[in-house]
Design an enzyme around this catalytic site. Structure first.
Site, PDB file in Angstrom:
ATOM      1  N   GLU A  52       0.241  83.664  63.935  1.00  0.00           N
ATOM      2  CA  GLU A  52      -0.370  83.279  65.170  1.00  0.00           C
ATOM      3  C   GLU A  52      -1.469  82.262  64.816  1.00  0.00           C
ATOM      4  OE1 GLU A  52      -4.172  83.474  67.352  1.00  0.00           O
ATOM      5  OE2 GLU A  52      -3.120  85.515  67.747  1.00  0.00           O
ATOM      6  N   GLU A  73      -6.089  81.808  56.392  1.00  0.00           N
ATOM      7  CA  GLU A  73      -6.166  82.572  57.548  1.00  0.00           C
ATOM      8  C   GLU A  73      -5.814  83.917  57.321  1.00  0.00           C
ATOM      9  OE1 GLU A  73      -6.843  81.237  60.381  1.00  0.00           O
ATOM     10  OE2 GLU A  73      -7.253  79.221  59.038  1.00  0.00           O
TER      11      GLU A  73
END
Length: 975
Positions: free
Chosen positions: A70, A145
């Site tokens: 995401e 991330e």
């Protein structure tokens, strides 16, 4: 618009069309025939348009793959190859919502905007991100991330770094979050819900690049997508854009992403998990006990609605019978429940907090005995009537605060659509609401309890218990694993790891090319409204009381706020004002027991609540106006009953029920503990500001760590302090709830004001009518370097000062600076390079300013980042396009859509603070006219405030102690 069922429109075949009167719109369900994408469009007159694309993403482990993906797909794509298009949109679009969300079984990418051009731009970036992300070309994205090995040099220790890794370390620092994350694991050991979709920090480093890319290839295909649009947009134009820009390039495939059903347990299960507490804390009375049940399927709309109400009925109010029974048993100090309906098999939980492991049997017996008694004797019909009324009013009001209602509708759609049912199943609630109303004259809820709780073997008992030293144990284990890993590496492999660390840093620090930046579509300043939006406010007088009337269409609802000045209370009694705000409506009155008061309130109103608000003067930075606000909502025709209840709460609250006082104090302490762990960034920022600001000090005494410590002391020494508590509450209520202290704000339609006026006149006559001495508060303020010690695995680093004290003035340029610093400098230095989950800046009209990080692995490094902001501004250069982007992003925040009630609150704030229309227009003009020179000039302001070295860090006790030389004082937050 007339469309034909079965006909194709820009590649989309219309399958179904029907009116959904509950959302005042027409719902149309489409299937994209070439790609297999599903699309649901709700067309109505709401100009706050919403788009979302959702993928069914069931995890197969707890590496956090759906969550990391995401984050990652928003780090550049085919058409928009820059490293961070998401943040570029946040800087320079007129979005009213921009985010992405990972659920247990789905990943959602929603955006919203009132501007049609902007809306399409946002859609374009998001669609390109999910279908054509840069993750295939840039392995650095997963490292940044998700997670990576960090090694500064060959002699250093290896560390784990990564945005999601640190985010989830923060999440697993909160016992409440750990509890709710482990509930699904306890109930669904054989299905996808048994895994942590957000990622378990102990498992995240198992994720490989191959798994990462494989997950995207499998699940991020149009055939596995659910596209949602809402609002007054151009339906056919949107279909054409999505088809021609994206879906026409894909062929339909079979994606195996169905959510499997957990087989029913033959007998209940017991699970146990530990959470860390600080070395100075006691383990006694810190356990959580939770009973959890699967409740049918979320595709049963009647059960979905009814059980949400039943949860409130049993646990959601002071009159809730299960909550009352558990509190009165002294099993624990707080009780709450939840009904999670956003998964295929919804879960209902009842939780007792601040208890002990040995109470588990008594807890279960008491829950089941209480529920059996309710089934046998029946639930009070007035309690049922109140809960149904409250839910119905909230459904019809459809006010979700700053969240666009179209987004909330989207989430509700997915609760059925994702599992193969009609997306409007939970939006068209009227039919099911009528079925639930049968509970008013039948054993409807009793039957639900019998079937879904008492006879349900698919349940678990989850025990979440404290353990001193566990955080250190985890850290030691992680360090040892990393040390062992380093030992296993050859010199060449270690050198490669150092090079990889530097390579990632180079990647992060390399600026985007001008060409890549320019790929992000941008509005022009001509698209921005130059004038401020005026909020209606009429000043009136009723019985010599000042009334602020906000005439607007409210669909028959009246919003009434009673704002009482609190400065008649002496300085040493200030924390008791906050305690009083928690008591009002939760204790008995002369006419009603607290249980009956709760029932009557729910039957007649949409809720009565209290809060403290502190309004700063716009002209004098040391002047502020503290108010205790009683907020109420009801249908206009229920105003007579509303004011009767307000009269009881304000003029006739009783503070002589010792048990009830203790229950409310315990609950207050418990809820503040949750806030301290889950909102650490704002706790640290407010604490830091309180060291240099009078208004900040007042807020800290009534809402911050100081108030938590005050409530903890009352709870610990309750018996000894009981006479004082009772006397203080009574005396302070008498000093606050006085006619001379009252200012009223009312929001309703013009035609309904006379009824409000009539009822208010009767109410105000009951108030005491006397002039009381007002106090001026004098606080000892002192610049501090303060550490707040907790068991958290991460830090919240706040640094602040007041720029007006240094001779600077507020201007709209500071809001543009906030956008630049938050979404450029801090984003790159604290989040991207530092691995924190987030960081932000704040500049207030009263001169208070702060920088703060969120779920931050660092401490000294982040303080250094703040200190170097002035250097960043010294050399800061940008072109007109970039400055336009920052201006637009700033205006977007200023123009966030508000409900009528929220507009009235804002107008009231302006009125009390002395902020005029001219002040607001001046601020907007300054934002719109901001130049590079204006930003460069502000460098001195930032440099001088940072030199004051006023900061507060809330975080891991061991890390803070190891850096004790950074602080004047180290404070243990919890006992």
């Amino acid at each position: 618009m007339s469309l034909e069922i079965g006909k194709q429109y820009h590649g989309f075949k219309l399958l179904e069309e029907k009116e959904i009167k509950e959302v005042k719109g027409m719902g149309r369900l489409f299937q994209h025939e070439k790609s297999g994408a599903r699309l649901f469009y709700i067309q109505n007159q709401d100009n706050n348009k919403v788009f979302s694309i959702t993928f069914r993403t069931p995890p197969k482990d707890s590496t956090g793959l759906p969550h990391i993906l995401e984050h990652s797909v928003l780090c550049g794509s085919r058409k928009f190859p820059l490293k961070d298009p998401f943040i570029e949109l946040a800087k320079g679009s007129m979005n009213t919502f921009l985010n992405a969300m990972t659920f247990s079984d789905k990943t959602m990418y929603p955006i919203a905007s009132k501007n049609e051009k902007d809306f399409v731009n946002l859609m374009d970036v998001y669609l390109d991100a999910v279908f054509h992300p840069n993750i295939y070309q840039q392995p650095e994205i997963l490292m940044q991330e998700g997670w990576h090995y960090e090694l500064e040099n060959t002699e250093a220790e290896i560390e784990y770094k990564g945005v999601v890794y640190n985010e989830m370390k923060g999440a697993f620092s909160s016992p409440e979050q750990m509890l709710f994350r482990k509930i699904q694991e306890s109930l669904f050991p054989d299905t996808t819900y048994g895994y942590e979709s957000g990622g378990d920090p102990e498992v995240i480093p198992d994720l490989t690049q191959e798994q990462f890319l494989g997950f995207h290839k499998k699940y991020y295909h149009p055939s596995n997508s659910y596209i949602y649009l809402y609002g007054d947009g151009d339906l056919l134009a949107h279909l054409k854009f999505i088809n021609e820009g994206y879906l026409k390039d894909f062929n339909q495939i079979k994606v195996c992403s169905e959510i499997e059903i957990q087989q029913t347990f033959k007998s209940p299960k017991v699970s146990e998990v530990a959470y860390p507490i600080s070395a100075n804390e006691k383990e006694e009375n810190k356990t959580f006990l939770s009973l959890n049940f699967t409740i049918g399927k979320s595709t049963d709309p009647e059960l979905y609605l009814a059980f949400d109400m039943l949860n409130h009925l049993l646990l959601g109010t002071p009159a809730a019978p299960l909550k009352k029974a558990l509190l009165e048993s002294d099993l624990g100090k707080d009780v709450f429940g939840s009904f999670d309906s956003s998964i295929l098999q919804p879960v209902w939980s009842v939780v007792v907090k601040n208890t002990n492991v040995e109470e588990q049997e008594r807890f279960q017996v008491l829950v089941f005995d209480t529920l059996k008694k309710l089934v046998k004797e029946g639930i009070d019909k007035r309690l049922i009537e109140g809960v149904i009324n409250l839910h119905e009013l909230k459904l019809r009001e459809a006010d979700y605060g700053r969240y666009p209602k179209g987004l909330i509708y989207c989430i509700k759609c997915m609760d059925s659509w994702l599992y193969g049912e009609d997306p409007s199943l939970h939006l068209a609630y009227e039919v099911n609401l009528e079925k639930v109303k049968k509970a008013l004259d039948s054993h409807y809820f009793e039957a639900l309890i019998e079937k879904h709780i008492l006879q349900n073997t698919h349940r678990s008992l989850l025990i979440v218990k404290p353990e001193i030293g566990l955080a250190n144990e985890w850290d030691t284990k992680t360090k040892q694993e990393l040390a062992d890993y380093k030992v296993s590496l050859s010199d060449e492999e270690i050198a490669d790891l150092v090079a990889q660390t530097q390579h990632l840093r180079d990647y992060q620090e390399t600026p985007n090319s001008e060409e890549d930046i320019n790929s992000i579509p941008l509005l022009s300043l001509e698209d921005i409204e130059k004038e401020i939006e005026e909020i209606s406010l009429e000043e009136k007088s009723e019985e010599d009381t000042h009334v602020l009337f906000h005439p607007s269409f409210t669909n028959g609802i009246a919003y009434t706020n009673l704002l009482f000045d609190t400065t008649a209370v002496a300085q040493e009694e200030i924390p008791y004002i906050a305690l009083l705000s928690y008591m009002i409506g939760k204790v008995s009155t002369e006419k009603y027991s607290y249980e009956e008061l709760s029932k009557e309130t729910n039957i007649a109103t949409g809720g009565i609540s209290t809060k403290l608000e502190t309004y700063s003067s716009d002209k004098n930075r040391n002047e502020y106006y503290p108010k205790l606000i009683v907020r109420a909502m009801s249908l206009v025709e229920k105003l007579p009953k509303l004011f009767e209840l307000l009269t009881e709460m304000i003029s006739a609250s009783q503070f002589d029920d010792n048990r009830r006082l203790k229950e409310v104090i315990r609950e207050t302490k418990s809820r503040m503990e949750m806030s301290l762990m889950q909102e650490g960034h704002m706790i640290a920022a407010k604490r830091s500001v309180s060291q240099i600001s009078t208004v900040g000090k007042y807020i800290e005494l009534t809402r911050g760590v100081s108030f938590y410590q005050f409530v903890s002391d009352l709870e610990t020494n309750f018996d000894e302090k009981l006479p004082e508590i009772q006397q203080k509450l009574k005396n302070i209520a008498g000093k606050i709830f006085v006619k001379q202290n009252l200012l009223v704000s009312v929001t309703t339609e013009e035609k309904d004001y006379p009824l409000f006026s009539t009822e208010f006149k009767s109410f105000v006559k009951v108030l005491k009518n006397e002039e009381l001495q007002k106090h001026e508060y004098h606080f000892d303020l002192e610049v501090k370097k303060e550490a707040l010690l907790t068991s958290s695995k991460v830090q919240y680093v706040a640094k602040s000062y007041n720029f007006k004290d240094l001779g600077y003035e507020y201007s709209g340029h500071l809001q543009v600076l906030k956008t630049i610093i938050s979404l450029d400098y801090l984003w790159n230095r604290v989040r991207i390079a530092g691995g924190a989950y987030g960081a932000m800046a704040g500049f207030m009209r009263n001169g208070n300013m702060y920088f703060v990080s969120y779920r931050d692995p660092n401490l000294r490094d982040t303080l250094k980042v703040y200190d170097e902001i002035s250097e960043f501004l010294k050399d800061y250069q940008t072109d007109q396009r970039e400055m336009t982007k920052y201006i637009i992003g700033t205006i977007s925040n200023m123009d966030a859509p508000l409900s009528e009630a929220m507009k009235a609150d804002k107008a009231t704030h302006y009125y009390i603070s002395g902020i005029t229309k001219d002040d607001l227009q001046k601020e907007r003009n300054e934002v719109l006219s901001t130049t590079l020179e204006d930003i460069n000039i502000l460098r001195n302001l930032v440099e001088e405030t940072m030199k004051q070295d006023n900061y507060c860090i809330l975080g891991n006790e061991e890390k803070l102690k190891k850096n004790a030389d950074q602080f004047d004082e180290l404070i243990n937050v919890f006992e």
